[in-house]
Design a protein around this motif. Structure first.
Motif, PDB file in Angstrom:
ATOM      1  N   ALA A 353       0.826  -1.205   0.000  1.00  0.00           N
ATOM      2  CA  ALA A 353       0.000   0.000   0.000  1.00  0.00           C
ATOM      3  C   ALA A 353       0.864   1.260   0.000  1.00  0.00           C
ATOM      4  CB  ALA A 353      -0.930   0.001   1.211  1.00  0.00           C
ATOM      5  N   ARG A 354       1.962   1.246   0.790  1.00  0.00           N
ATOM      6  CA  ARG A 354       2.862   2.396   0.825  1.00  0.00           C
ATOM      7  C   ARG A 354       3.543   2.593  -0.532  1.00  0.00           C
ATOM      8  NH1 ARG A 354       5.342   4.266   5.380  1.00  0.00           N
ATOM      9  NH2 ARG A 354       6.122   5.844   3.900  1.00  0.00           N
ATOM     10  N   CYS A 355       3.991   1.492  -1.128  1.00  0.00           N
ATOM     11  CA  CYS A 355       4.642   1.589  -2.436  1.00  0.00           C
ATOM     12  C   CYS A 355       3.671   2.062  -3.504  1.00  0.00           C
ATOM     13  CB  CYS A 355       5.244   0.240  -2.827  1.00  0.00           C
ATOM     14  SG  CYS A 355       6.760  -0.191  -1.942  1.00  0.00           S
ATOM     15  N   ASP A 356       2.465   1.509  -3.503  1.00  0.00           N
ATOM     16  CA  ASP A 356       1.479   1.922  -4.507  1.00  0.00           C
ATOM     17  C   ASP A 356       1.180   3.414  -4.408  1.00  0.00           C
ATOM     18  OD1 ASP A 356       1.276  -0.579  -5.565  1.00  0.00           O
ATOM     19  OD2 ASP A 356      -0.766  -0.982  -4.891  1.00  0.00           O
ATOM     20  N   ALA A 357       1.075   3.928  -3.185  1.00  0.00           N
ATOM     21  CA  ALA A 357       0.810   5.359  -3.016  1.00  0.00           C
ATOM     22  C   ALA A 357       1.960   6.184  -3.598  1.00  0.00           C
ATOM     23  CB  ALA A 357       0.618   5.685  -1.541  1.00  0.00           C
ATOM     24  N   LEU A 358       3.197   5.728  -3.380  1.00  0.00           N
ATOM     25  CA  LEU A 358       4.356   6.422  -3.938  1.00  0.00           C
ATOM     26  C   LEU A 358       4.355   6.342  -5.462  1.00  0.00           C
ATOM     27  CD1 LEU A 358       7.110   7.849  -3.631  1.00  0.00           C
ATOM     28  CD2 LEU A 358       8.139   5.564  -3.403  1.00  0.00           C
ATOM     29  N   TYR A 359       4.119   5.144  -5.997  1.00  0.00           N
ATOM     30  CA  TYR A 359       4.099   4.972  -7.452  1.00  0.00           C
ATOM     31  C   TYR A 359       3.019   5.836  -8.092  1.00  0.00           C
ATOM     32  CZ  TYR A 359       6.775   0.665  -6.430  1.00  0.00           C
ATOM     33  OH  TYR A 359       7.704  -0.252  -5.991  1.00  0.00           O
ATOM     34  N   ASP A 360       1.826   5.825  -7.503  1.00  0.00           N
ATOM     35  CA  ASP A 360       0.727   6.615  -8.057  1.00  0.00           C
ATOM     36  C   ASP A 360       1.085   8.094  -8.111  1.00  0.00           C
ATOM     37  OD1 ASP A 360      -0.783   4.316  -8.285  1.00  0.00           O
ATOM     38  OD2 ASP A 360      -1.988   4.691  -6.487  1.00  0.00           O
TER      39      ASP A 360
END
Length: 370
Positions: A353-360
């Motif tokens: 979830a943390r990575c996805d937020a950064l990627y987005d």
């Protein structure tokens, strides 16, 4: 930079895909990929091995370039550039110094919209290397640090600024929880890690010698392998601990070898994060670990384990003695609280979830998906 023409994919680049903490992390990401909004692929600059095989079994897109990763390697940078030009991922997520160095150069030359470098340990760079990485990191969209301690080190060394670095703690694979065995005639101690100086397994062996000299029937299981093994064998013989210390060697399921242990030891000289500490805590093992690197971000001293301020044999033996003097029910309560803490805070869903937020966020700024 526009993201048009690039695949909505994150390519993870690391030095190798054989054994190790970062490699295990890639396997976790691939195994739980359905929980992420971003498709993932995996690439080793060097060789493959056990984790590459595991990624293929999971159906992941993964490969190895077979290049020497030592900095600088023009061949590695060239091979990465060719791969990126062919596969055109929207995001490249680099892991470790070798990947950060070669991958940043190759990704920028290949026109990758988003480049993320990840520092996986406490940097020990020369002045020249600090200047080099400071230049590289300015060309990245974000630098990920696997702990606050790693972030603080990057800033202190002048390699990155506060605004450049984002802390995302590593995920880990929770172990089956075992209630502590009753205290019997012998105190069973456990250690998991590479048999290398930085992991300091010698201190664990010498602590056993101190405890036995004090009349405590302590035994130790060391799970792992590395360059120190011959020296450890010699020291065990010198101390007359052949019947008290077992060198178990490498095991892909190391914590299964520690079933029946009463205390877990991690006397490392440095730790970027401390995956083995998390795994031991999740297994219900009371943990005594060096207060170095990211470990204090995992253990609350006296509440979820014990921090060792000086990672030498005498201090380790004193800490073990203090834990043994505690009421068994109190030790068990700390172990249970520790397991709940790490499973809740450092789970793979939380990491994704943390990575996805950064990627987005970075993809939006780069025009990916518009």
């Amino acid at each position: 930079m526009s993201g048009q023409g690039h695949r909505r994919q994150v390519l993870h680049v690391l030095t190798a895909l054989d054994f190790g903490g970062v490699e295990s992390q890639m396997r976790l990401i691939a195994d739980r990929g359905a929980a992420s909004r971003w498709p993932r692929a995996f690439l080793a600059i060097g060789g493959g091995g056990a984790v590459l095989d595991a990624l293929h079994r999971l159906g992941a897109e993964a490969g190895a370039l077979g290049c020497a990763a030592r900095i600088p390697s023009p061949a590695a940078a060239w091979a990465l550039w060719r791969h990126l030009r062919r596969t055109r991922p929207a995001i490249v997520h680099l892991h470790g110094a070798e990947a950060n160095f070669h991958g940043t150069l190759a990704a920028r030359l290949a026109g990758v919209p988003v480049v993320i470098a990840e520092e996986i340990g406490i940097p020990r760079h020369s002045a020249r290397a600090r200047r080099t990485f400071a230049q590289l990191y300015r060309r990245c969209d974000r630098v990920v640090a696997i702990s606050q301690a790693v972030k603080d080190s990057l800033i202190l060394l002048g390699e990155a600024t506060e605004a450049q670095v984002e802390v995302i703690h590593n995920p880990f694979q929770p172990q089956p929880f075992y209630w502590l065995p009753p205290r019997g005639a012998a105190l069973e101690l456990g250690f998991v890690g590479r048999l290398e100086p930085v992991k300091n397994p010698m201190a664990a062996i010498e602590a056993v010698a101190i405890l036995r000299a004090q009349g405590m029937a302590a035994r130790l299981r060391l799970v792992g392998d590395g360059s120190l093994r011959p020296a450890l064998v010699q020291r065990i013989a010198e101390l007359g601990l052949e019947d008290a210390v077992t060198l178990c060697g490498f095991d892909p399921d190391p914590f299964a070898r520690l079933v029946g242990c009463h205390v877990y030891l991690q006397p490392s000289l440095t730790e970027g994060f401390g995956l083995a500490v998390c795994e031991a805590m999740s297994a219900g093992l009371p943990v005594i670990a060096s207060a170095v690197g990211g470990v204090p971000e995992i253990i609350n001293h006296g509440q979820t384990g014990w921090l060792l301020l000086k990672p030498d044999a005498a201090a380790l033996a004193d800490a073990i003695t203090a834990v043994q003097a505690m009421d068994a029910a109190d030790v068990q309560a700390i172990a249970k609280r520790a397991a709940d803490h790490v499973v809740g805070r450092f789970s793979i869903p939380a990491y994704l979830a943390r990575c996805d937020a950064l990627y987005d966020r970075l993809a939006l700024a780069a025009g990916v998906g518009r």
